[in-house]
Design a protein around this motif. Structure first.
Motif, short mmCIF file in Angstrom:
data_model
loop_
_atom_site.label_atom_id
_atom_site.label_comp_id
_atom_site.label_asym_id
_atom_site.label_seq_id
_atom_site.Cartn_x
_atom_site.Cartn_y
_atom_site.Cartn_z
N ASN A 175 0.83 -1.21 0.00
CA ASN A 175 0.00 0.00 0.00
C ASN A 175 0.87 1.26 0.00
N ARG A 176 1.91 1.24 0.83
CA ARG A 176 2.78 2.43 0.96
C ARG A 176 3.56 2.69 -0.32
N LEU A 177 4.07 1.58 -0.94
CA LEU A 177 4.91 1.72 -2.12
C LEU A 177 4.10 2.02 -3.38
N GLY A 178 2.83 1.56 -3.39
CA GLY A 178 2.04 1.65 -4.61
C GLY A 178 2.26 0.42 -5.48
N ILE A 179 2.06 -0.74 -4.87
CA ILE A 179 2.10 -2.02 -5.58
C ILE A 179 0.71 -2.63 -5.45
N ILE A 180 0.13 -3.06 -6.56
CA ILE A 180 -1.20 -3.69 -6.52
C ILE A 180 -1.08 -5.06 -5.87
N LEU A 181 -1.90 -5.32 -4.87
CA LEU A 181 -1.93 -6.64 -4.24
C LEU A 181 -2.79 -7.57 -5.09
N ASP A 182 -2.24 -8.75 -5.36
CA ASP A 182 -2.89 -9.73 -6.24
C ASP A 182 -3.36 -10.90 -5.39
N VAL A 183 -4.67 -11.16 -5.38
CA VAL A 183 -5.23 -12.22 -4.51
C VAL A 183 -5.45 -13.54 -5.25
N SER A 184 -5.11 -13.62 -6.53
CA SER A 184 -5.21 -14.91 -7.22
C SER A 184 -4.22 -15.87 -6.55
N HIS A 185 -4.65 -17.09 -6.31
CA HIS A 185 -3.86 -18.15 -5.64
C HIS A 185 -3.93 -18.09 -4.11
N LEU A 186 -4.42 -17.01 -3.53
CA LEU A 186 -4.46 -16.90 -2.07
C LEU A 186 -5.56 -17.82 -1.52
N SER A 187 -5.40 -18.24 -0.25
CA SER A 187 -6.43 -19.06 0.40
C SER A 187 -7.67 -18.20 0.66
N ASP A 188 -8.78 -18.86 0.97
CA ASP A 188 -10.03 -18.12 1.23
C ASP A 188 -9.88 -17.19 2.43
N LYS A 189 -9.31 -17.72 3.51
CA LYS A 189 -9.15 -16.89 4.71
C LYS A 189 -8.20 -15.72 4.42
N GLY A 190 -7.12 -16.02 3.70
CA GLY A 190 -6.16 -14.97 3.33
C GLY A 190 -6.82 -13.89 2.49
N PHE A 191 -7.69 -14.31 1.59
CA PHE A 191 -8.40 -13.34 0.73
C PHE A 191 -9.16 -12.32 1.59
N TRP A 192 -9.95 -12.86 2.55
CA TRP A 192 -10.79 -11.95 3.36
C TRP A 192 -9.94 -11.07 4.27
N GLN A 193 -8.88 -11.65 4.81
CA GLN A 193 -7.99 -10.84 5.67
C GLN A 193 -7.32 -9.73 4.87
N LEU A 194 -6.86 -10.09 3.68
CA LEU A 194 -6.15 -9.10 2.85
C LEU A 194 -7.11 -7.97 2.45
N LEU A 195 -8.32 -8.38 2.03
CA LEU A 195 -9.29 -7.37 1.57
C LEU A 195 -9.62 -6.39 2.70
N GLU A 196 -9.73 -6.93 3.91
CA GLU A 196 -10.08 -6.09 5.05
C GLU A 196 -8.91 -5.18 5.42
N HIS A 197 -7.68 -5.69 5.29
CA HIS A 197 -6.51 -4.96 5.78
C HIS A 197 -5.99 -3.92 4.79
N SER A 198 -6.18 -4.17 3.49
CA SER A 198 -5.59 -3.27 2.49
C SER A 198 -6.34 -1.94 2.46
N ARG A 199 -5.59 -0.87 2.41
CA ARG A 199 -6.19 0.47 2.29
C ARG A 199 -6.53 0.78 0.83
N GLN A 200 -6.00 -0.04 -0.08
CA GLN A 200 -6.23 0.20 -1.51
C GLN A 200 -7.01 -0.96 -2.11
N PRO A 201 -7.73 -0.70 -3.22
CA PRO A 201 -8.40 -1.80 -3.91
C PRO A 201 -7.38 -2.82 -4.41
N VAL A 202 -7.81 -4.07 -4.52
CA VAL A 202 -6.88 -5.14 -4.90
C VAL A 202 -7.36 -5.84 -6.17
N ALA A 203 -6.47 -6.65 -6.74
CA ALA A 203 -6.78 -7.36 -7.98
C ALA A 203 -6.70 -8.86 -7.77
N ALA A 204 -7.53 -9.59 -8.52
CA ALA A 204 -7.32 -11.03 -8.72
C ALA A 204 -6.89 -11.10 -10.19
#
Ligand SMILES: [Zn+2]
Length: 329
Positions: A175-204
């Motif tokens: 988020n700080r650097l300006g890198i898009i977080l990619d959730v493809s391949h992530l586990s289901d729990k990881g997906f929800w945690q990442l989506l909640e934690h990221s201040r920026q929109p994310v991509a699959a």
């Protein structure tokens, strides 16, 4: 807007679509001696130059367990191939790490090449590597491939414990650097945690709809698609046939890709879907979409089904470019 008539379409330049492909494994197929995109590959020079390609993501796939080489040297080798490839093709391809560079590349009539990292194992547990990858031009990053890394669980991890504390820190650093977080391949729990934690929109960057393929944990559920879209995110349709047809034995075709696009657009929203083929990473391309020269066929198929031209432009590239501009500037 009604779909344009056939004659009107035929008269249009194929490059009108400004195609963005958010995941390819072409770097894996290049030789170290001469990093060239040969014509027997999904991503090839002739296809990129004729198929309306505007921005192609080149993933450095770095999972050690799958390839038998430590992730960091393997990943750096692929990053080196990316830079040598863009140098070799400087007359028609340009490295792109910002919206300004994208616009410059397009104004010069060049295909943009976006460096992405698939698999957080490359960090070997150290965020310093993430910061250096950003300096090397990487602008999209997945915490995991399907395996478990220091950052969290992938979708094939035997037990889903989600993200690790370092994984949460990596989200903040992206988020700080300006890198898009990619959730493809992530586990289901990881997906929800990442989506909640990221201040920026994310991509699959390359995922399909699990409602159409219930056995595929690589695909996203309707709830995931809804949440991803509502948070301003993006999903690129993957051309891998088990993710499209739910079976390794049933070959996929253009119609399956369209079916998944329409389902994902229904749940994520039409402005949050695009194309992330996984070309050169999938064993076989869908029938009718044999290589990168066929990108415009998806647009033609959507128009035939009555899609508005504006929405088709979004799917073909603009939906990802909005996210890219927002996160990477
Ligand atoms: Zn992948």
């Amino acid at each position: 807007m009604a779909a344009p008539a056939k004659a009107e379409l035929a008269g249009k330049d194929r490059s009108m679509w400004n195609v963005v492909d958010t995941h390819t494994d072409a770097l894996l197929r290049l030789s170290d001696d001469a990093p060239r995109l040969l014509n027997d590959r999904h991503i090839n020079e002739a296809g990129l130059r004729s198929g309306g390609a505007a921005l192609i993501a080149f993933a450095a796939f770095t999972d050690a367990a799958a390839q038998g080489t430590p992730s960091l040297p393997l990943g750096l080798k692929l990053v080196d191939r990316y830079w040598r490839m863009t140098e070799a093709y400087a007359d028609w391809m340009a490295p792109v790490a910002s919206m300004a560079q994208y616009e410059q590349a397009r104004a010069a009539g060049k295909v943009g090449a976006l460096l992405t990292i698939e698999g957080g194992g490359i960090l070997q547990g150290d965020l310093a590597v993430l910061r250096l990858l950003h300096r090397l031009g990487a602008r999209m990053f997945s915490l995991t491939w399907s395996n478990t890394t220091e950052l969290g669980c992938g979708c094939a991890s035997p037990e889903d414990t989600g993200l690790t504390p370092l994984g949460f820190s990596a989200v903040e650093e992206c988020n700080r650097l300006g890198i898009i977080l990619d959730v493809s391949h992530l586990s289901d729990k990881g997906f929800w945690q990442l989506l909640e934690h990221s201040r920026q929109p994310v991509a699959a960057s390359h995922s399909d709809a699990r409602a159409l393929c219930p056995d595929q944990k690589r695909d996203l559920t309707d709830e995931m698609l809804k949440a991803l879209g509502a948070a301003g995110g993006y999903v690129g349709v993957n051309y891998c046939h088990p993710f499209l047809t739910n079976s390794g034995d049933v070959p996929a075709a253009l119609e399956d890709v369209v079916r998944h696009i329409e389902h994902m657009a229904e749940y994520a929203g039409v402005a949050h879907v695009g194309i992330g083929t996984d070309y050169d990473g999938i064993p076989a391309a869908p029938k009718g979409l044999e290589d990168c020269s066929t990108y415009p066929r998806v647009a033609e198929a959507l128009l035939k089904r009555g899609w508005a031209e504006e929405d088709v432009k979004g799917i073909m590239g603009e939906n990802f470019l909005r996210l890219f501009a927002e996160v990477c500037g």
